[in-house]
Motif scaffolding. Sequence first.
Motif, PDB file in Angstrom:
ATOM      1  N   ALA A 161      -6.491  -1.066  -0.781  1.00 26.61           N
ATOM      2  CA  ALA A 161      -5.531  -0.175  -1.453  1.00 26.61           C
ATOM      3  C   ALA A 161      -5.441   1.176  -0.746  1.00 26.61           C
ATOM      4  O   ALA A 161      -4.362   1.777  -0.678  1.00 26.61           O
ATOM      5  N   GLU A 162      -6.572   1.666  -0.197  1.00 21.19           N
ATOM      6  CA  GLU A 162      -6.555   2.958   0.491  1.00 21.19           C
ATOM      7  C   GLU A 162      -5.819   2.883   1.828  1.00 21.19           C
ATOM      8  O   GLU A 162      -5.281   3.883   2.306  1.00 21.19           O
ATOM      9  N   LYS A 163      -5.767   1.696   2.439  1.00 15.62           N
ATOM     10  CA  LYS A 163      -5.084   1.555   3.721  1.00 15.62           C
ATOM     11  C   LYS A 163      -3.569   1.524   3.580  1.00 15.62           C
ATOM     12  O   LYS A 163      -2.853   1.865   4.517  1.00 15.62           O
ATOM     13  N   LEU A 164      -3.097   1.095   2.421  1.00 20.55           N
ATOM     14  CA  LEU A 164      -1.661   0.925   2.241  1.00 20.55           C
ATOM     15  C   LEU A 164      -0.991   2.257   1.938  1.00 20.55           C
ATOM     16  O   LEU A 164      -1.529   3.078   1.197  1.00 20.55           O
ATOM     17  N   PRO A 165       0.185   2.496   2.492  1.00 20.79           N
ATOM     18  CA  PRO A 165       0.918   3.719   2.164  1.00 20.79           C
ATOM     19  C   PRO A 165       1.423   3.686   0.733  1.00 20.79           C
ATOM     20  O   PRO A 165       1.561   2.619   0.118  1.00 20.79           O
ATOM     21  N   ALA A 166       1.683   4.836   0.200  1.00 22.61           N
ATOM     22  CA  ALA A 166       2.186   4.923  -1.171  1.00 22.61           C
ATOM     23  C   ALA A 166       3.569   4.281  -1.255  1.00 22.61           C
ATOM     24  O   ALA A 166       4.392   4.410  -0.353  1.00 22.61           O
ATOM     25  N   GLY A 167       3.802   3.592  -2.338  1.00 27.18           N
ATOM     26  CA  GLY A 167       5.094   2.935  -2.514  1.00 27.18           C
ATOM     27  C   GLY A 167       4.954   1.434  -2.551  1.00 27.18           C
ATOM     28  O   GLY A 167       3.950   0.892  -3.017  1.00 27.18           O
ATOM     29  N   GLU A 168       5.955   0.747  -2.042  1.00 26.10           N
ATOM     30  CA  GLU A 168       5.985  -0.715  -2.108  1.00 26.10           C
ATOM     31  C   GLU A 168       4.970  -1.325  -1.148  1.00 26.10           C
ATOM     32  O   GLU A 168       4.768  -0.849  -0.035  1.00 26.10           O
TER      33      GLU A 168
END
Length: 280
Positions: A161-168
């Motif tokens: 979750a921390e690796k993914l950018p905010a949003g979709e």
Amino acid sequence: MRANLALQQQCSSRHVSSRRSVLVGQRVPVASVVLRGSSSTRQLVCNAVAADVAEAEARAQATMEAMKSVENVGFDYERSGRLARAFPLTAVIGQDLIKQALLLGAVDTQLGGIAIAGRRGTAKSVMARGLHALLPPIEVVEGSICNADPDDPRGWEDGLAEKLPAGEVARRMREAPFVQIPLGVTEDRLVGTVDIEASMKEGKTVFQPGLLAEAHRGILYVDEVNLLDDGIANLLLGILSDGANTVEREGISISHPCRPLLIATYNPEEGPLREHLLDR
């Protein structure tokens, strides 16, 4: 008079055949089109034919592009050679109980693993790979090490979750994994370890996923399970029972889900299967 009449009929038939060749959509040079009437009329007819041909070609091209886009919606993977060469499960004659067990396990992996006993040449591995060819593709999170389900954030590995950018969440489709565990597999290759080369380049500890991470949400196949090392077999069954793999070594601590369909085969002539393996 008969000669003149025959000549007129021949000219008329040539004129009709020329018009038919234009009407069926063949591209004919404007200079070769022979039509009766004034020059302005001939030019209008030729322009109309050319416009109809161009419009038909444009519609055909648009239809082909639309069909390609519909076929590729949501799919960005290529069918592997393993799936293309897989022998169909339904083509195996007999073995109805084994095929039924495989299909039930594919529908619900919570039923437990499947152990197939048989001598050489009884299509044990063929049926396992044939089942893999029937599995539908899965949707995974882009960048996940264990084929995480985008619609189930609680089942993601640590740190995703921390690796993914905010949003979709970025998604992609891939074929269901099929991972075979060799008899001489090591513990590091099975559960994962530190990627020394990547750690030296990035200046921090980098985790290298093992076979269990690759097999999540797919098929984990073990051939000759009765010849597998006892320590590896116990470790494998323990992780599958928990549904998660936790690695803590060399300064790393990471956990990821591991819920594949376990298919194990063995030949009773090469040695019996331990009782606790059957119980698990």
